[in-house]
Design a protein around this motif. Structure first.
Motif, PDB file in Angstrom:
ATOM      1  N   PRO A  43       0.799  -1.173  -0.012  1.00  0.00           N
ATOM      2  CA  PRO A  43      -0.171   0.139  -0.071  1.00  0.00           C
ATOM      3  C   PRO A  43       0.839   1.284   0.055  1.00  0.00           C
ATOM      4  CG  PRO A  43      -1.026  -1.612   1.606  1.00  0.00           C
ATOM      5  CD  PRO A  43       0.419  -2.102   1.058  1.00  0.00           C
ATOM      6  N   GLN A  44       0.396   2.281  -0.669  1.00  0.00           N
ATOM      7  CA  GLN A  44       1.272   3.620  -0.764  1.00  0.00           C
ATOM      8  C   GLN A  44       1.688   4.271   0.593  1.00  0.00           C
ATOM      9  OE1 GLN A  44       1.826   4.608  -3.824  1.00  0.00           O
ATOM     10  NE2 GLN A  44       3.417   5.945  -3.253  1.00  0.00           N
ATOM     11  N   HIS A  45       0.758   3.980   1.462  1.00  0.00           N
ATOM     12  CA  HIS A  45       0.805   4.593   2.939  1.00  0.00           C
ATOM     13  C   HIS A  45       2.003   3.671   3.579  1.00  0.00           C
ATOM     14  CE1 HIS A  45      -0.887   1.423   5.189  1.00  0.00           C
ATOM     15  NE2 HIS A  45      -1.887   1.378   4.158  1.00  0.00           N
ATOM     16  N   ALA A  46       2.259   2.558   3.302  1.00  0.00           N
ATOM     17  CA  ALA A  46       3.153   1.656   3.905  1.00  0.00           C
ATOM     18  C   ALA A  46       4.751   1.874   3.335  1.00  0.00           C
ATOM     19  CB  ALA A  46       2.916   0.132   3.947  1.00  0.00           C
ATOM     20  N   LEU A  47       4.686   2.362   2.268  1.00  0.00           N
ATOM     21  CA  LEU A  47       6.098   2.339   1.445  1.00  0.00           C
ATOM     22  C   LEU A  47       7.231   2.954   2.446  1.00  0.00           C
ATOM     23  CD1 LEU A  47       5.023   3.133  -2.262  1.00  0.00           C
ATOM     24  CD2 LEU A  47       6.400   1.198  -1.503  1.00  0.00           C
ATOM     25  N   PRO A  48       6.988   3.790   3.072  1.00  0.00           N
ATOM     26  CA  PRO A  48       8.134   4.426   3.899  1.00  0.00           C
ATOM     27  C   PRO A  48       8.871   3.147   4.841  1.00  0.00           C
ATOM     28  CG  PRO A  48       6.429   6.030   3.689  1.00  0.00           C
ATOM     29  CD  PRO A  48       5.868   4.933   3.300  1.00  0.00           C
ATOM     30  N   ARG A  49       7.861   2.535   5.437  1.00  0.00           N
ATOM     31  CA  ARG A  49       8.388   1.617   6.174  1.00  0.00           C
ATOM     32  C   ARG A  49       8.854  -0.021   5.672  1.00  0.00           C
ATOM     33  NH1 ARG A  49       3.770   3.238   8.140  1.00  0.00           N
ATOM     34  NH2 ARG A  49       2.556   1.581   7.507  1.00  0.00           N
ATOM     35  N   PHE A  50       8.739   0.102   4.333  1.00  0.00           N
ATOM     36  CA  PHE A  50       9.233  -0.983   3.658  1.00  0.00           C
ATOM     37  C   PHE A  50      10.546  -1.339   3.518  1.00  0.00           C
ATOM     38  CE2 PHE A  50      10.676  -3.603  -0.107  1.00  0.00           C
ATOM     39  CZ  PHE A  50       9.603  -4.609   0.087  1.00  0.00           C
ATOM     40  N   ALA A  51      11.030  -2.547   4.311  1.00  0.00           N
ATOM     41  CA  ALA A  51      12.604  -3.093   4.371  1.00  0.00           C
ATOM     42  C   ALA A  51      12.562  -4.267   4.380  1.00  0.00           C
ATOM     43  CB  ALA A  51      12.996  -2.188   5.590  1.00  0.00           C
ATOM     44  N   THR A  52      13.068  -4.931   3.369  1.00  0.00           N
ATOM     45  CA  THR A  52      12.981  -6.656   3.533  1.00  0.00           C
ATOM     46  C   THR A  52      14.474  -7.016   3.745  1.00  0.00           C
ATOM     47  OG1 THR A  52      11.504  -6.607   1.571  1.00  0.00           O
ATOM     48  CG2 THR A  52      12.702  -8.738   1.689  1.00  0.00           C
ATOM     49  N   ARG A  53      14.421  -8.027   4.829  1.00  0.00           N
ATOM     50  CA  ARG A  53      15.263  -8.831   5.165  1.00  0.00           C
ATOM     51  C   ARG A  53      15.172 -10.349   5.035  1.00  0.00           C
ATOM     52  NH1 ARG A  53      19.788  -6.584   7.789  1.00  0.00           N
ATOM     53  NH2 ARG A  53      20.164  -8.336   8.840  1.00  0.00           N
ATOM     54  N   HIS A  54      16.093 -10.941   4.480  1.00  0.00           N
ATOM     55  CA  HIS A  54      15.821 -12.207   4.042  1.00  0.00           C
ATOM     56  C   HIS A  54      17.089 -13.135   4.874  1.00  0.00           C
ATOM     57  CE1 HIS A  54      14.291 -16.013   1.306  1.00  0.00           C
ATOM     58  NE2 HIS A  54      14.704 -16.424   2.755  1.00  0.00           N
ATOM     59  N   ASN A  65      14.543 -20.348   6.778  1.00  0.00           N
ATOM     60  CA  ASN A  65      14.564 -18.882   6.560  1.00  0.00           C
ATOM     61  C   ASN A  65      13.788 -17.903   7.677  1.00  0.00           C
ATOM     62  OD1 ASN A  65      14.811 -19.181   3.175  1.00  0.00           O
ATOM     63  ND2 ASN A  65      13.712 -20.809   4.206  1.00  0.00           N
ATOM     64  N   HIS A  66      14.511 -16.791   7.498  1.00  0.00           N
ATOM     65  CA  HIS A  66      13.972 -15.585   8.305  1.00  0.00           C
ATOM     66  C   HIS A  66      13.694 -14.683   7.534  1.00  0.00           C
ATOM     67  CE1 HIS A  66      13.858 -11.812  11.101  1.00  0.00           C
ATOM     68  NE2 HIS A  66      12.963 -12.828  11.668  1.00  0.00           N
ATOM     69  N   LEU A  67      12.314 -13.981   7.251  1.00  0.00           N
ATOM     70  CA  LEU A  67      11.906 -13.229   6.329  1.00  0.00           C
ATOM     71  C   LEU A  67      11.005 -12.153   7.002  1.00  0.00           C
ATOM     72  CD1 LEU A  67      12.022 -12.409   3.596  1.00  0.00           C
ATOM     73  CD2 LEU A  67       9.679 -13.934   3.048  1.00  0.00           C
ATOM     74  N   SER A  68      11.294 -10.911   6.650  1.00  0.00           N
ATOM     75  CA  SER A  68      10.416  -9.862   7.256  1.00  0.00           C
ATOM     76  C   SER A  68      10.446  -8.844   5.898  1.00  0.00           C
ATOM     77  CB  SER A  68      10.863  -9.169   8.365  1.00  0.00           C
ATOM     78  OG  SER A  68      12.213  -8.584   8.219  1.00  0.00           O
ATOM     79  N   TYR A  69       9.358  -7.879   5.906  1.00  0.00           N
ATOM     80  CA  TYR A  69       9.132  -6.893   5.118  1.00  0.00           C
ATOM     81  C   TYR A  69       9.088  -5.648   5.581  1.00  0.00           C
ATOM     82  CZ  TYR A  69       8.180 -10.408   1.613  1.00  0.00           C
ATOM     83  OH  TYR A  69       8.142 -11.519   0.509  1.00  0.00           O
ATOM     84  N   GLY A  70       8.900  -5.350   7.164  1.00  0.00           N
ATOM     85  CA  GLY A  70       8.673  -4.188   7.745  1.00  0.00           C
ATOM     86  C   GLY A  70       7.474  -3.425   7.737  1.00  0.00           C
ATOM     87  N   ALA A  71       6.941  -3.650   6.391  1.00  0.00           N
ATOM     88  CA  ALA A  71       5.631  -2.877   6.235  1.00  0.00           C
ATOM     89  C   ALA A  71       4.683  -3.819   5.710  1.00  0.00           C
ATOM     90  CB  ALA A  71       5.394  -1.894   5.230  1.00  0.00           C
ATOM     91  N   GLU A  72       3.441  -3.342   5.548  1.00  0.00           N
ATOM     92  CA  GLU A  72       2.116  -4.414   5.165  1.00  0.00           C
ATOM     93  C   GLU A  72       2.420  -4.688   3.771  1.00  0.00           C
ATOM     94  OE1 GLU A  72      -2.501  -4.094   3.970  1.00  0.00           O
ATOM     95  OE2 GLU A  72      -1.859  -3.094   5.836  1.00  0.00           O
ATOM     96  N   VAL A  73       2.295  -6.005   3.556  1.00  0.00           N
ATOM     97  CA  VAL A  73       2.458  -6.280   2.008  1.00  0.00           C
ATOM     98  C   VAL A  73       1.529  -7.526   1.809  1.00  0.00           C
ATOM     99  CG1 VAL A  73       4.753  -5.930   1.935  1.00  0.00           C
ATOM    100  CG2 VAL A  73       4.018  -8.289   2.601  1.00  0.00           C
TER     101      VAL A  73
END
Length: 352
Positions: A43-54, A65-73
Motif C-alpha cells: 500500500p502507498q502509505h506503507a512504502l516508507p516502512r518497507f525494508a525486506t530482510r531475508h 529462512n527468516h523473512l520480514s518486509y517491515g511494512a504491510e504487504v
C-alpha cells in the motif's frame, strides 16, 4: 498456553543473510528466485516502512529462512507447486488463504502452505516469520515410506497450524533446535554434517505426525498393523549395524521388509519408543562408550556431533537422564583411567 514459542534469537539465522533491500522490485525478484514467482504489492502509505530482510540456509531437501518486509504487504504466489512452506510468525500477524481455508496467523497460529492449492497472504505491519521450505517430492517420498504405499493424490495439510496443541508445539521445539544447530554451524549450509539428512527426515516426519492432513486417517486407523516380530528384529539389527552411519528411513524399512508406520506401531508396543527414538538411544549408547574411551584430543561436543547429536544442551540433558551424570563427567573419568593405565604401562616398561 501463554507463549507457544521456544526462545530464538531476535533475528534468527542472522549469520546467513541472503539480502536486504528497500526496493520492492528487488525484493520480489530475489524472494521469487528463492521460493517461486509471485505478486508483491505494498500500500502507498506503507512504502516508507518497507525494508525486506531475508536470511536463508539450505539443507538437502529443506531450507530454514527468516523473512520480514517491515511494512504491510500483499503476496500472491498462486500455486507453490514444488514445495510446502511452513510459516511461524515471530512478530506481528498475517491473513492467510490456502485453498478454501482463510485464517489469521500470529504467534499462536502458524500456517502450512500446500503446493497444490492456491495461496494469497497479507502480512501485517512489522510481521516477521521463521519459514521452513520442504521440497514436495522429498516429503511425498517420506510419506510413501511411512505408509508403505504410493500416494495416489497430493498430501494436503490442514493449513492452520495451532501451536498451542502438543504435537505442533513439540514440532516447533524440534525446529528451534535445528535453527540453533545451523546458527552454531553444526548443521545445514556448508557444515558438511554427516547426519544432515537424518535431522531433516526427523523434522519432516514429525510435522506429518503432528499436523492433521489427508493421510491422518491412515496413520490413526485402528486397522493399522504392527510389524511382525521378524520385521522388528531385522530393523533392530539394521539400526545397530549402521549406528555410525546416517541411514535414511527408506533404508530401514527396506531392511525390515515393511512400512515405517508398521515399524512405529511395533516398536511402540515392544519398546515404548518409535524406531527413530530407538536409533537415538542406540547413538546415545555409542556416545557413552566413546566418552569412556576418549582420546586426549576428543571433547564432549566432538563425540556428540560425530554420533548424530547437533544440540549440545539437549544431548547433555538426555545423557544425564539415562546415565545419571553429565557427559563431561564420563569423559573426565575415562581420560583419567586412560592416563593411569598409560602410567602403569610406562612403569612396567621401565622395570623391565
Amino acid at each position: 498456553m501463554e507463549n507457544s514459542q521456544p526462545v530464538l534469537r531476535r533475528e534468527p539465522l542472522a549469520a546467513f543473510p541472503l539480502f536486504g533491500t528497500r526496493e520492492v522490485d528487488v525484493a520480489r525478484d530475489v524472494v521469487g528466485r528463492t521460493f517461486c514467482p509471485h505478486r508483491l504489492e505494498i500500500p502507498q502509505h506503507a512504502l516508507p516502512r518497507f525494508a525486506t530482510r531475508h536470511n536463508h540456509v539450505a539443507g538437502e531437501f529443506l531450507s530454514l529462512n527468516h523473512l520480514s518486509y517491515g511494512a504491510e504487504v500483499e503476496i500472491d504466489p498462486g500455486l507453490l507447486e514444488h514445495f510446502y512452506l511452513v510459516q511461524i510468525p515471530l512478530e506481528g500477524g498475517a491473513d492467510i488463504t490456502n485453498g478454501g481455508r482463510s485464517f489469521c496467523a500470529d504467534r499462536q497460529v502458524g500456517s502450512i502452505l500446500n503446493p497444490s492449492l492456491p495461496t494469497r497472504m497479507i502480512w501485517g505491519d512489522g510481521c516477521r516469520k521463521l519459514l521452513v521450505q520442504i521440497r514436495r517430492d522429498a516429503l511425498s517420498e517420506l510419506v510413501e515410506v511411512m505408509l508403505g504405499a504410493r500416494l495416489e493424490t497430493p498430501l494436503v495439510f490442514d493449513p492452520r497450524l495451532d501451536l498451542s496443541r502438543p504435537g505442533p508445539h513439540a514440532w516447533l521445539r524440534l525446529l528451534t533446535r535445528c535453527v540453533q544447530a545451523a546458527e552454531a554451524r553444526r548443521a545445514f549450509g556448508a557444515s558438511g554434517y554427516r547426519f544432515q539428512r537424518v535431522i531433516e527426515e526427523e523434522l519432516a516426519l514429525a510435522l506429518v505426525q503432528a499436523q492433521p492432513s489427508s493421510i491422518t486417517h491412515f496413520l490413526e486407523s485402528p486397522c493399522a498393523r504392527a510389524a511382525h516380530a521378524t520385521h522388528i528384529r531385522k530393523a533392530r539389527s539394521f539400526i545397530h549395524d549402521h549406528i555410525a552411519e546416517p541411514f535414511r528411513m527408506r533404508d530401514l524399512t527396506r531392511a525390515a521388509g515393511c512400512s515405517l508406520r508398521s515399524l512405529q506401531i511395533g516398536f511402540q508396543t515392544a519398546f515404548q519408543v518409535t524406531p527413530q527414538q530407538y536409533a537415538i538411544r542406540a547413538r546415545l549408547d555409542r556416545a557413552h562408550s566413546r566418552l569412556q574411551f576418549a582420546t586426549p584430543a576428543e571433547s564432549v561436543a566432538s563425540i556428540a556431533h560425530d554420533c548424530g547429536f547437533t544440540h549440545m544442551g539437549r544431548f547433555a540433558q538426555t545423557y544425564q537422564e539415562v546415565y545419571g551424570q553429565p557427559p563431561s563427567a564420563t569423559l573426565r573419568t575415562g581420560k583419567a583411567e586412560s592416563f593411569d593405565a598409560a602410567g602403569l604401562r610406562s612403569d612396567s616398561d621401565t622395570q623391565h
